[in-house]
Design a protein around this motif. Structure first.
Motif, PDB file in Angstrom:
ATOM      1  N   UNK A 215       3.224  -6.138   3.144  1.00 18.56           N
ATOM      2  CA  UNK A 215       2.617  -6.651   4.379  1.00 18.56           C
ATOM      3  C   UNK A 215       3.671  -6.807   5.484  1.00 18.56           C
ATOM      4  N   UNK A 216       3.356  -6.291   6.660  1.00 15.41           N
ATOM      5  CA  UNK A 216       4.261  -6.385   7.809  1.00 15.41           C
ATOM      6  C   UNK A 216       5.272  -5.253   7.914  1.00 15.41           C
ATOM      7  N   UNK A 217       5.424  -4.442   6.861  1.00 19.80           N
ATOM      8  CA  UNK A 217       6.369  -3.333   6.910  1.00 19.80           C
ATOM      9  C   UNK A 217       5.722  -2.124   7.587  1.00 19.80           C
TER      10      UNK A 217
ATOM     11  N   UNK B 291       0.838  -1.176   0.000  1.00 18.18           N
ATOM     12  CA  UNK B 291       0.000   0.000   0.000  1.00 18.18           C
ATOM     13  C   UNK B 291       0.880   1.235   0.000  1.00 18.18           C
ATOM     14  N   UNK B 292       0.443   2.311  -0.639  1.00 19.90           N
ATOM     15  CA  UNK B 292       1.214   3.562  -0.562  1.00 19.90           C
ATOM     16  C   UNK B 292       1.042   4.161   0.836  1.00 19.90           C
ATOM     17  N   UNK B 293       2.088   4.796   1.328  1.00 16.09           N
ATOM     18  CA  UNK B 293       2.035   5.379   2.674  1.00 16.09           C
ATOM     19  C   UNK B 293       2.762   6.712   2.698  1.00 16.09           C
ATOM     20  N   UNK B 294       2.169   7.658   3.360  1.00 13.64           N
ATOM     21  CA  UNK B 294       2.797   8.962   3.556  1.00 13.64           C
ATOM     22  C   UNK B 294       2.539   9.412   4.981  1.00 13.64           C
TER      23      UNK B 294
END
Length: 135
Positions: free
Chosen positions: A120-122, A1-4
């Motif tokens: 996943x998991x990061x 997933x993208x994350x900011x």
């Protein structure tokens, strides 16, 4: 997933605050479009913030100082932040100072330091600090 990541603290403004109350360095400025997205960040940085204005700054040096009174300034710093978003509402004497990892409206975009992609998991971490400085 993208994350900011980003923080959006609001700080008081001195009545009649002008550009001399705000000090920071950035390479470029981008203004949001009608949907609030910053699609281009290539203008020369203009550090003045008028009431009702929002602006994003690319290539932010990581520190901003805002004079909030005759004897006090606030220092905002963001580690590993490449962008800064400022918002000054039409009403109210405050300025939102937001160190961010992704420009508004660019979460899934390529270019201009796109969002990190987490498997996943990061996870993603960031640090931010705010301090009152006597003059």
């Amino acid at each position: 997933m993208p994350a900011g990541l980003g923080w959006h603290p609001c700080h008081p403004l001195v009545q009649g605050a002008g550009p001399e109350h705000l000090s920071f360095a950035a390479r470029h400025r981008g203004d949001p479009d009608a949907q609030g997205r910053v699609l281009h960040c290539a203008q020369a940085p203009v550090y003045r913030m008028n009431p009702g204005e929002t602006a994003a700054f690319c290539g932010w040096a990581g520190e901003l100082v805002l004079r909030v009174g005759p004897e006090v300034s606030i220092r905002v710093a963001g580690e590993d932040r490449h962008h800064l978003v400022l918002h000054r509402p039409r009403q109210g004497a405050y300025l939102c100072v937001a160190p961010v990892t992704v420009l508004p409206g660019r979460l899934g975009d390529e270019g201009l330091l796109p969002a990190a992609v987490l498997e996943p998991g990061e996870s993603q971490r960031a640090s931010w600090s705010c301090a009152a400085l006597p003059r």
